[in-house]
Design a protein around this motif. Structure first.
Motif, short mmCIF file in Angstrom:
data_model
loop_
_atom_site.label_atom_id
_atom_site.label_comp_id
_atom_site.label_asym_id
_atom_site.label_seq_id
_atom_site.Cartn_x
_atom_site.Cartn_y
_atom_site.Cartn_z
N ALA A 88 0.92 -1.27 0.04
CA ALA A 88 0.01 -0.13 0.18
C ALA A 88 0.84 1.40 0.20
O ALA A 88 2.10 1.48 0.64
N ASP A 89 0.36 2.30 -0.72
CA ASP A 89 1.17 3.78 -0.67
C ASP A 89 2.56 3.61 -0.95
O ASP A 89 3.23 4.03 -0.39
N THR A 90 2.76 2.90 -1.96
CA THR A 90 4.16 2.75 -2.48
C THR A 90 4.35 3.09 -3.94
O THR A 90 3.68 2.77 -4.89
N TRP A 91 5.44 3.76 -4.03
CA TRP A 91 6.01 3.95 -5.38
C TRP A 91 6.73 2.69 -5.96
O TRP A 91 7.80 2.06 -5.30
N TYR A 92 6.23 2.32 -7.38
CA TYR A 92 7.06 1.40 -7.73
C TYR A 92 7.69 1.67 -9.10
O TYR A 92 7.08 2.37 -9.91
N LEU A 105 10.97 -7.11 -25.96
CA LEU A 105 10.64 -7.30 -24.71
C LEU A 105 9.29 -8.28 -24.59
O LEU A 105 8.48 -7.99 -25.41
N ALA A 106 9.35 -9.10 -23.56
CA ALA A 106 8.23 -9.63 -23.04
C ALA A 106 8.00 -9.30 -21.76
O ALA A 106 8.64 -8.61 -21.29
N ALA A 107 6.69 -9.76 -21.22
CA ALA A 107 6.31 -9.38 -19.93
C ALA A 107 7.20 -10.25 -18.78
O ALA A 107 7.24 -9.52 -17.86
N GLY A 108 7.94 -11.25 -19.19
CA GLY A 108 8.79 -11.73 -18.40
C GLY A 108 9.95 -11.20 -18.20
O GLY A 108 10.96 -11.46 -17.18
N ASP A 109 10.31 -10.03 -19.04
CA ASP A 109 11.51 -9.21 -18.95
C ASP A 109 11.29 -8.03 -18.03
O ASP A 109 12.10 -7.51 -17.91
N LEU A 110 10.12 -7.75 -17.66
CA LEU A 110 9.70 -6.86 -16.92
C LEU A 110 9.29 -7.13 -15.45
O LEU A 110 8.98 -7.89 -15.11
N THR A 111 9.87 -6.00 -14.55
CA THR A 111 9.83 -6.37 -13.05
C THR A 111 9.38 -5.02 -12.32
O THR A 111 9.98 -3.83 -12.95
N ALA A 112 8.45 -5.16 -11.36
CA ALA A 112 7.83 -3.91 -10.77
C ALA A 112 8.52 -4.03 -9.49
O ALA A 112 8.31 -5.05 -8.65
N SER A 113 9.47 -3.03 -9.19
CA SER A 113 10.39 -2.82 -7.87
C SER A 113 10.04 -1.70 -7.11
O SER A 113 9.81 -0.70 -7.69
N ALA A 114 10.11 -1.93 -5.75
CA ALA A 114 10.06 -0.83 -4.80
C ALA A 114 11.20 0.02 -4.43
O ALA A 114 11.22 0.91 -4.10
N SER A 115 12.38 -0.47 -4.86
CA SER A 115 13.55 -0.04 -4.77
C SER A 115 13.98 0.86 -5.88
O SER A 115 13.79 0.46 -7.08
N ALA A 116 14.26 2.14 -5.68
CA ALA A 116 14.56 3.06 -6.49
C ALA A 116 15.82 2.62 -7.30
O ALA A 116 16.71 2.49 -6.67
N PRO A 117 15.82 3.21 -8.80
CA PRO A 117 16.92 2.97 -9.53
C PRO A 117 17.79 4.43 -9.44
O PRO A 117 17.27 5.34 -8.65
N PHE A 136 6.95 4.26 -13.66
CA PHE A 136 6.72 4.30 -12.40
C PHE A 136 5.26 4.46 -12.24
O PHE A 136 4.71 5.00 -13.06
N PHE A 137 4.86 4.00 -11.10
CA PHE A 137 3.39 3.87 -10.74
C PHE A 137 3.46 4.15 -9.20
O PHE A 137 4.39 3.74 -8.26
#
Length: 266
Positions: A88-92, A105-117, A136-137
């Motif tokens: 909850a209430d997190t930037w990804y 690129l395929a969906a498997g090449d994508l990752t949603a991470s809460a750690s900022a680049p 980001f979202f």
């Protein structure tokens, strides 16, 4: 732009000399690698690849192309990425890794991470290891993806992101702007307040010592109310400063942020 040609007063020296600069290959190395292949003219490129919310736990990545560590990879058709287990209430941050084979690129090449680049000046993009950030979202209090879209180089939430919604401070106060971690960000902010006297809302970058500040809006006279909008820059840590004397309440939010370099698509 520097003149890289061999000059009349220079020696003609090749690669590998122990003490002298390579003048013979200087000009050609501006556009070529040491093995003769061309350097990547599209380094840092991000073309299209607009990101939007699809539903509570999915985002759509629209067609385009991106350069990742020297390779160009495409998304030929809209790609849906499911992002399970969101907090909850997190930037990804949506990260793309180069595929094991092929140029798509395929969906498997994508990752949603809460750690900022972090921004890599050599690679001209935001990276987490070898994965490049495409967008980001933000999630709501229930862990669902909030609606958003991009308009030019602006990221726009479908509902305001609140900074303050309550009693204001009369003196300069730093508050978290609730922004993603991309260093200094330009925000389009909106404010609404009621006054008990002449009330002037001022803002500046967080933890700043600037004394000349952008005026958001002015309310004159007790019992009046006002609303207004302005642009303000959040600090590297994601804070803004404000002050608002003679007012009972303040609703302060941002409704758009300017995308940082490395995320501005062509």
């Amino acid at each position: 732009m520097a003149d890289l040609r061999i000059q009349y007063d220079e020696e003609m020296v090749g690669a590998g000399h122990p003490t002298k600069d390579d003048t013979l290959n200087r000009l050609v190395l501006a556009e070529h690698n040491q093995d003769g292949t061309h350097k990547n003219a599209l380094q840092g490129a991000l073309i299209g690849l607009r990101l939007e919310r699809k539903d509570a736990d999915e985002v759509n990545l629209y067609p385009g192309a991106v350069e990742i560590d020297g390779g160009i990879y495409t998304v030929p058709a809209t790609l849906a990425k499911q992002c399970s287990g969101l907090s909850a209430d997190t930037w990804y941050y949506l990260l793309a890794s180069a595929p094991a084979s092929g140029g798509e690129l395929a969906a498997g090449d994508l990752t949603a991470s809460a750690s900022a680049p972090s921004y890599d000046a050599a690679r001209l993009g935001w990276y987490s290891g070898s994965a490049r950030c495409l967008g980001f979202f933000l999630t709501d209090g229930g862990g669902s993806i909030l609606g958003f879209y991009t308009l030019g180089n602006w990221w726009v939430p479908l509902q305001p992101v609140y900074i303050i919604n309550g009693a204001p401070s009369a003196g300069w106060t730093s508050v978290a702007a609730n922004v993603p971690s991309f260093g200094r960000l330009l925000l389009s902010v909106s404010a609404d307040h009621d006054s008990t006297g002449t009330a002037i809302l001022e803002m500046r970058p967080g933890n700043s010592t600037i004394t000349s500040n952008p005026l958001i809006h002015v309310t004159r006279g007790a019992g009046a109310s006002a609303d207004g909008a302005a642009l303000v820059t959040a600090s590297v840590a994601g804070y803004v400063d404000y002050r608002l004397p003679n007012s009972n309440t303040l609703s302060l939010s941002w409704n758009a942020l300017h995308l940082p370099r490395g995320l501005q698509a062509l």
